[in-house]
Design a protein around this motif. Structure first.
Motif, PDB file in Angstrom:
ATOM      1  N   ALA A   1       0.763  -1.105  -0.049  1.00 25.32           N
ATOM      2  CA  ALA A   1       0.102  -0.030  -0.127  1.00 25.32           C
ATOM      3  C   ALA A   1       0.874   1.237   0.092  1.00 25.32           C
ATOM      4  CB  ALA A   1      -0.917   0.020   1.307  1.00 25.32           C
TER       5      ALA A   1
ATOM      6  N   GLU B   1       1.892   1.633  -3.565  1.00 23.68           N
ATOM      7  CA  GLU B   1       0.926   2.207  -4.474  1.00 23.68           C
ATOM      8  C   GLU B   1       0.509   3.809  -4.180  1.00 23.68           C
ATOM      9  OE1 GLU B   1      -2.296  -0.509  -3.055  1.00 23.68           O
ATOM     10  OE2 GLU B   1      -1.283  -2.102  -4.226  1.00 23.68           O
ATOM     11  N   ARG B   2       0.726   4.308  -2.858  1.00 23.58           N
ATOM     12  CA  ARG B   2       0.299   5.508  -2.723  1.00 23.58           C
ATOM     13  C   ARG B   2       1.658   6.457  -2.329  1.00 23.58           C
ATOM     14  NH1 ARG B   2      -4.854   5.642   1.450  1.00 23.58           N
ATOM     15  NH2 ARG B   2      -4.621   7.612   0.979  1.00 23.58           N
TER      16      ARG B   2
ATOM     17  N   GLU C   1       1.621  10.135  -2.728  1.00 20.49           N
ATOM     18  CA  GLU C   1       0.893  10.991  -1.727  1.00 20.49           C
ATOM     19  C   GLU C   1       1.771  11.118  -0.604  1.00 20.49           C
ATOM     20  OE1 GLU C   1      -3.366   9.724  -0.790  1.00 20.49           O
ATOM     21  OE2 GLU C   1      -2.816   8.171  -2.503  1.00 20.49           O
TER      22      GLU C   1
ATOM     23  N   ILE D   1      -3.612   4.536   5.714  1.00 22.37           N
ATOM     24  CA  ILE D   1      -3.013   3.665   5.088  1.00 22.37           C
ATOM     25  C   ILE D   1      -2.946   2.253   5.669  1.00 22.37           C
ATOM     26  CG2 ILE D   1      -1.438   2.264   3.796  1.00 22.37           C
ATOM     27  CD1 ILE D   1      -0.418   5.498   2.563  1.00 22.37           C
TER      28      ILE D   1
END
Length: 484
Positions: A79, A82-83, A86, A193
Motif C-alpha cells: 500500500a 501504491e500511494r 501521496e 493507509i
C-alpha cells in the motif's frame, strides 16, 4: 483573503478524531515559513483514549499467528508503494525535502524495511529445548511486550515511523505513535493507509494509533501506566527525561539520541572520491541526520588540500525548493532549528575559519547555505555538540593515535567512518572507534538486515535488523517436569 488551513487529526481505535478539548497547533511549511495545516494538540484524554484502544487490541493481536502478522506488514508495504506519491507530497510539504530524492532515497528503503520485518515476524528464535536438570525440560518462549509508546523525530518522519511501528507490529505488540509537532502530516497519512489494511484483514482497530501533539503530549505518553515499552528518537535531553520518567514504573526503554559522527581521512585515501562522498553524506537532508558526516578529521599532510577541495564541493551544492531537481537538500525543519544552526556559526571562536557558507539563504523559509568550517580545536563547542544542520567541520590530526582520541573525544557514539586504502589500519580503527557503526571508505548507507544504534549518550537499543526486532520481544523460560 485568508486561506483555510488543512485539518489533520489523531487516529485512535480506527477513527480520525480531533483533540478532545479542541486544541490545535499550526503546522508550518519550512519552504515558505507559513502555516498550511493544523494538527491536534492532544491532551490527557486523547492519550488515555489511544492507550485504551491499544491495550484492548493487544490480546487479540498478540495471539495472531506470525504468518498473519507477516501478511499485514506485506500488505502495508504494498500500500505504501501504491500511494507513494501521496506520501512523498505529504513528507515534502511538511519537511521541505526535495521530491525526487524523497522518491528515490526514502520510499524504497521504507518499503524494504517493512518487508524485512514482515519476514522477521516468522523468525522468533530461541535456544533449543533440552534437559538441563534431570527429569525437567526447559524451553524458551519469545513473546511480545505489550503496548508500545513511540515518539518519532522531525528529520525523517516517515522513515523513523517505519523503524518504530514495523518491528513492534511484527513482534505482536500494539502501537501508539506520536510524530513531532512540526511534522505530523505524513504520519497521519500512514495511519490512514495502515488502518485501511487492518480493516481489510479484519484485525482489531486499536492495533495502530497516532496521537499528534507537543512535548507535553509525549510526556503524558511516557508517564502513562499502560505502555510496557517506550521508544524515542530525539535529543539527548529528551532521551534522559524519557529514561528517568519510564524508570518510575520500570518500563522498557529504547533510545536513539543523536550523534556527532567522526569522519577520519588518512593521507592514502582517494581524495576525490572522499570529498564527493563526504560532502553528500554531510549535507544530505540539510545535515539533519544523526549519522551525518559533519565532523571530519584529516591527516595533517593533506589537510589544506582536502579543506580546499571540500569547500569547493560545498560551494557547488544547491539548496532550494522541493520541485527543483538540482538541489541536494531543502530547508531546515523549523525556525528554532535555523536559529540553532545560525547560533553555532555566530559563536565560532576567533581561531575558526568559515571556508564557505555560514549564512541563511533567502528571506523566506529556513534555508541555510552549505558550510565548511576549519581551524577548530577539540574542545570547541561546534566539535563537541550536535549542530544538526548543513555544517561540516574539519580538524587536523598528526597520527593514528591522535585521530582515535579526537574521534572518541565526544559524548556521542552513534556512527563513524574511516577513509584509507590500508586494510590493517581500517581494521584497527574499526576496533578502536567507540561507535555503533563504522563505515570504511563510505558513509551513511543503511540496510534493513544490519543494526543501527549507538553507545554512550547516543542511547541504547537497536533499530533495523534482527536485533531491532528482538528489542520488541521478551524472553520467558518455561520448565516442565517429565514425570507428570
Amino acid at each position: 483573503m485568508t486561506t483555510e488551513l488543512r485539518r489533520l487529526r489523531n487516529y485512535i481505535d480506527g477513527e480520525f478524531q480531533d483533540a478532545a478539548d479542541g486544541r490545535t497547533t499550526e503546522v508550518v511549511n519550512p519552504v515558505t515559513g507559513e502555516a498550511y495545516a493544523t494538527a491536534p494538540l492532544s491532551g490527557a484524554a486523547d492519550v488515555d483514549a489511544a492507550m485504551a484502544a491499544a491495550e484492548a487490541a493487544f490480546p487479540a493481536w498478540r495471539d495472531v499467528v506470525p504468518a498473519e502478522r507477516q501478511k499485514l506488514l506485506l500488505k502495508i508495504a504494498d500500500a505504501f508503494e501504491e500511494r507513494a506519491e501521496e506520501l512523498i507530497a505529504a513528507e515534502s510539504e511538511n519537511t521541505g525535502k526535495p521530491l525526487g530524492l524523497t522518491r528515490t532515497e526514502e520510499i524504497p528503503p521504507m518499503v524494504d524495511q517493512i518487508r524485512f520485518f514482515a519476514g522477521a515476524a516468522r523468525m522468533l528464535e530461541g535456544r533449543s529445548a533440552g534437559e538441563y536438570m534431570e527429569g525437567l525440560t526447559s524451553f524458551i518462549r519469545r513473546e511480545p511486550i505489550g503496548v508500545c509508546a513511540q515518539v518519532a523525530p522531525w528529520n525523517y518522519p516517515m522513515m523513523m515511523g517505519v523503524w518504530k511501528f514495523a518491528p513492534a507490529l511484527a513482534a505482536g505488540n500494539t502501537v501508539v505513535l506520536k510524530p513531532s509537532d512540526t511534522t505530523p502530516a505524513s504520519t497521519v497519512l500512514m495511519a490512514e493507509i495502515i488502518g485501511g489494511v487492518l480493516a481489510d484483514l479484519g484485525h482489531p482497530k486499536g492495533v495502530f494509533n497516532v496521537v499528534c501533539g507537543d512535548r507535553d503530549t509525549g510526556r503524558r505518553m511516557v508517564e502513562h501506566p499502560v505502555p510496557a515499552m517506550v521508544s524515542i528518537t530525539g535529543s539527548v535531553r529528551a532521551g534522559m527525561q524519557v529514561a528517568e520518567s519510564a524508570s518510575k514504573d520500570v518500563k522498557r526503554v529504547h533510545l536513539e539520541l543523536g550523534g556527532k559522527a567522526p569522519v577520519v581521512v588518512f593521507e592514502d585515501t582517494d581524495m576525490a572520491k572522499a570529498v564527493e562522498d563526504i560532502s553528500t553524506a554531510g549535507f544530505f537532508n540539510a545535515g539533519q541526520d544523526c549519522t551525518a558526516a559533519t565532523r571530519v578529521l584529516v591527516h595533517e599532510s593533506i589537510h589544506d588540500e582536502f579543506v580546499a577541495a571540500l569547500a569547493k564541493a560545498a560551494a557547488e551544492i544547491k539548496t532550494g525548493a522541493p520541485d527543483d531537481e538540482d538541489v541536494l537538500y531543502g530547508p531546515l525543519n523549523n525556525a528554532n532549528q535555523l536559529a540553532q544552526v545560525s547560533g553555532f556559526i555566530d559563536r565560532l571562536p576567533a581561531h575558526a575559519k568559515v571556508e564557505t557558507g555560514g549564512q541563511r539563504v533567502g528571506d523566506k523559509g529556513y534555508f541555510y547555505a552549505p558550510t565548511v568550517v576549519s581551524g577548530l580545536k577539540q574542545d570547541d563547542e561546534i566539535i563537541q555538540n550536535e549542530v544538526f544542520g548543513p555544517v561540516i567541520t574539519v580538524q587536523s590530526f598528526t597520527d593514528e593515535e591522535q585521530a582515535i582520541n579526537y574521534a572518541n573525544g565526544v559524548e556521542y557514539a552513534l556512527a563513524s567512518s574511516v577513509w584509507t586504502k590500508d586494510h590493517a589500519r581500517a581494521m584497527r580503527l574499526s576496533k578502536a572507534l567507540e561507535f555503533g557503526c563504522v563505515w570504511i571508505n563510505t558513509h551513511i548507507p543503511l540496510v534493513a538486515e544490519m543494526p543501527h544504534g549507538g553507545f554512550k549518550k547516543s542511547g541504547y537499543g537497536k533499530d533495523l535488523s534482527a536485533y531491532g526486532f528482538d528489542d520488541y520481544t521478551r524472553v520467558k523460560h518455561v520448565m516442565t517436569s517429565l514425570d507428570g
